[in-house]
Motif scaffolding. Structure first.
Motif, mmCIF file in Angstrom:
data_model
loop_
_atom_site.group_PDB
_atom_site.id
_atom_site.type_symbol
_atom_site.label_atom_id
_atom_site.label_comp_id
_atom_site.label_asym_id
_atom_site.label_seq_id
_atom_site.Cartn_x
_atom_site.Cartn_y
_atom_site.Cartn_z
ATOM 1 N N PHE A 142 0.848 -1.206 0.000
ATOM 2 C CA PHE A 142 0.000 0.000 0.000
ATOM 3 C C PHE A 142 0.876 1.247 0.000
ATOM 4 O O PHE A 142 0.625 2.195 -0.766
ATOM 5 N N ALA A 143 1.900 1.272 0.859
ATOM 6 C CA ALA A 143 2.783 2.436 0.953
ATOM 7 C C ALA A 143 3.481 2.708 -0.379
ATOM 8 O O ALA A 143 3.632 3.862 -0.792
ATOM 9 N N LYS A 144 3.881 1.646 -1.056
ATOM 10 C CA LYS A 144 4.540 1.812 -2.354
ATOM 11 C C LYS A 144 3.551 2.289 -3.416
ATOM 12 O O LYS A 144 3.868 3.185 -4.216
ATOM 13 N N LYS A 145 2.365 1.702 -3.416
ATOM 14 C CA LYS A 145 1.359 2.078 -4.427
ATOM 15 C C LYS A 145 0.967 3.542 -4.300
ATOM 16 O O LYS A 145 0.812 4.248 -5.296
ATOM 17 N N GLN A 146 0.811 4.007 -3.068
ATOM 18 C CA GLN A 146 0.387 5.391 -2.835
ATOM 19 C C GLN A 146 1.574 6.359 -2.801
ATOM 20 O O GLN A 146 1.379 7.564 -2.676
ATOM 21 N N ALA A 147 2.788 5.818 -2.888
ATOM 22 C CA ALA A 147 4.009 6.633 -2.881
ATOM 23 C C ALA A 147 4.037 7.590 -1.694
ATOM 24 O O ALA A 147 4.320 8.789 -1.837
ATOM 25 N N VAL A 148 3.746 7.056 -0.500
ATOM 26 C CA VAL A 148 3.739 7.911 0.690
ATOM 27 C C VAL A 148 5.165 8.367 1.010
ATOM 28 O O VAL A 148 6.135 7.646 0.762
ATOM 29 N N ALA A 149 5.260 9.566 1.544
ATOM 30 C CA ALA A 149 6.576 10.125 1.876
ATOM 31 C C ALA A 149 7.213 9.366 3.032
ATOM 32 O O ALA A 149 8.422 9.103 3.033
ATOM 33 N N TYR A 150 6.394 9.030 4.014
ATOM 34 C CA TYR A 150 6.878 8.248 5.147
ATOM 35 C C TYR A 150 5.688 7.680 5.920
ATOM 36 O O TYR A 150 4.536 8.051 5.668
ATOM 37 N N THR A 151 6.004 6.787 6.863
ATOM 38 C CA THR A 151 4.983 6.108 7.663
ATOM 39 C C THR A 151 5.248 6.338 9.142
ATOM 40 O O THR A 151 6.401 6.327 9.594
ATOM 41 N N ILE A 152 4.166 6.534 9.915
ATOM 42 C CA ILE A 152 4.223 6.652 11.367
ATOM 43 C C ILE A 152 3.447 5.469 11.952
ATOM 44 O O ILE A 152 2.341 5.170 11.503
ATOM 45 N N VAL A 153 4.027 4.819 12.963
ATOM 46 C CA VAL A 153 3.381 3.653 13.571
ATOM 47 C C VAL A 153 2.764 4.045 14.906
ATOM 48 O O VAL A 153 3.449 4.586 15.777
ATOM 49 N N GLY A 154 1.468 3.774 15.057
ATOM 50 C CA GLY A 154 0.781 4.095 16.304
ATOM 51 C C GLY A 154 0.887 3.028 17.370
ATOM 52 O O GLY A 154 1.465 3.255 18.435
ATOM 53 N N PRO A 155 0.375 1.808 17.129
ATOM 54 C CA PRO A 155 0.319 0.794 18.181
ATOM 55 C C PRO A 155 1.622 0.030 18.376
ATOM 56 O O PRO A 155 2.499 0.019 17.507
ATOM 57 N N GLU A 156 1.708 -0.631 19.524
ATOM 58 C CA GLU A 156 2.935 -1.334 19.885
ATOM 59 C C GLU A 156 3.105 -2.686 19.194
ATOM 60 O O GLU A 156 4.238 -3.116 18.926
#
Length: 416
Positions: free
Chosen positions: A58-72
């Motif tokens: 998904f991150a590659k398809k949407q070409a997101v700049a970066y990802t933030i992780v919420g849960p542990e």
């Protein structure tokens, strides 16, 4: 740019909403998210937080700049390692570093090496050891499940019988190790810090309320509300905590070969003999995030971009007023089967005085329905705590359901 947030609760809703305020951000995706987030134009997709292959795709398809992780859970399972191996920018600790939350024993070892004060404890692996450890101990006593427990792995036992019951329950759940700790007395507070390149950038402190019912009674929960700032904890105490706890632990993690990048959360207590650590988490706290991030006077998306590109982040925080967050949960939470019911029409949430961050909700043709547990956090910033409470009450009167409950005394220790 587009940004991806991993998670589905009120913490992630707040993160995504604050990121969307940036002029640099076109879209924020939250996976799997929840339908309440869509009220704030956050896009969601039903991908599980532990399905790393689909998250990466998904991150590659949407070409997101970066990802933030919420849960542990995904952090402890190694989502950061997986994203980095795929060549994707992500802010959070590696699997090895996330053991600081994933294993309370590892956390205690790191604290000992860093000479960071914490409660005296003993690790047990069966009921017989636990009985021996509990005999003759001062009460109350703290029983902790070693490993992730979604905020429900701690029992404060007032009697020996309560302690043994907690031990048996944790072992029955499949826990291999349990920590038995001394009970600490003092003023608790939550200190979160952004950490990158072994540098520490503290956030304003908050105070969380873990007990289910007013007067700090009832079972521990994932959190029933929080507020920021915490006036009864001085700036000097906070600075001491940064210098004697946060920085030494970050340095020790690096020396251990498990350098930490991400959000380091320290649950602290100011005792008569100094500040001590109750626990470490390796991500934003919930519900602390809901009351801390709205006080940022700047661009949150830029802050993460700076951290990921080895620059010093620009952090400017609101100095006046108080931000209060109250969690609304389905009756029965956390120990019984929570009630399932239709929530108020979504228009009421949009038009209320408070800002709502959703968690345990699902979509129906009639709007949002409870999915059990914590449903949403209502947040309001006002000049004083009393004014914030009035605004929260007004907001909740128009949306709260008789099958839900919330604490009306969140922030009762504050003098603001």
């Amino acid at each position: 740019m587009d940004i991806l947030v991993i998670g589905s609760g009120a913490r992630e809703h707040t993160l995504a909403r604050e990121l969307l305020k940036s002029e640099q951000v076109e879209q924020v995706y939250c996976l799997p998210g929840n339908p309440g987030m869509q009220l704030d134009q956050i896009k969601t997709a039903a991908i599980d937080v532990n399905d790393f292959e689909q998250l990466i795709a998904f991150a590659k398809k949407q070409a997101v700049a970066y990802t933030i992780v919420g849960p542990e859970q995904p952090l402890v399972a190694g989502v950061v390692d997986a994203f980095q191996a795929a060549g994707l920018a992500i802010f959070g600790p590696t699997k090895q570093a996330a053991a600081l939350e994933g294993s309370k024993t590892f956390a205690k070892e790191m604290m000992a090496r860093a000479q960071v004060p914490t409660a005296q404890y003993q690790t047990v692996t069966n009921e017989s050891e636990a009985l021996t450890a509990l005999q003759g101990r001062s009460l109350p006593i703290v029983i902790k499940a070693d490993g992730l427990a979604a905020g429900k792995g701690v029992v404060i036992a007032e009697t020996l019988a309560d302690g043994l019951a907690a031990v048996r329950r944790f072992f029955k759940q499949g826990r291999r190790q349990i920590l038995i700790e001394d009970y600490l007395i003092g003023e608790e507070f939550s200190l979160m810090a952004l950490v990158a390149d072994d540098q520490v950038y503290p956030l304003p402190i908050a105070q969380d309320h873990k007990r289910a019912f007013e007067g700090d009674r009832g079972p521990n929960t994932g959190g029933m509300g929080a507020y920021c700032p915490v006036p009864q904890i001085s700036d000097q105490i906070v600075q001491t905590a940064v210098e004697t706890i946060i920085k030494p632990v970050v340095a020790t993690m690096a020396a251990n070969g498990t350098p930490f990048t991400g959000v380091l959360y320290a649950g602290l207590i100011a005792t008569a003999t100094g500040i001590k650590v109750i626990e470490f988490n390796v991500r934003f706290g919930d519900p602390e995030t809901q009351v801390v991030l709205p006080r940022l006077q700047g661009d949150l998306a830029q802050v993460f971009q700076q951290l990921l590109t080895h620059q010093q982040p620009t952090l400017d925080w609101q100095a006046d007023g108080v931000t209060l967050g109250v969690v609304v949960a389905a009756k029965g939470y956390p120990n019984q089967t929570p009630a399932i019911f239709q929530l108020a029409p979504t228009a009421r949430f949009k038009g209320a005085n408070s800002q709502f961050s959703f968690a345990g909700v699902v979509a129906t043709t009639g709007g949002l329905m409870s999915a059990g547990g914590r449903l949403y956090t209502a947040v309001y910033t006002a000049p004083t705590m009393a004014q914030a409470r009035v605004q929260i009450e007004a907001g909740l009167q128009s949306v709260a359901d008789p099958q839900s409950f919330f604490r009306r005394d969140i922030g009762f220790k504050s003098q603001m």
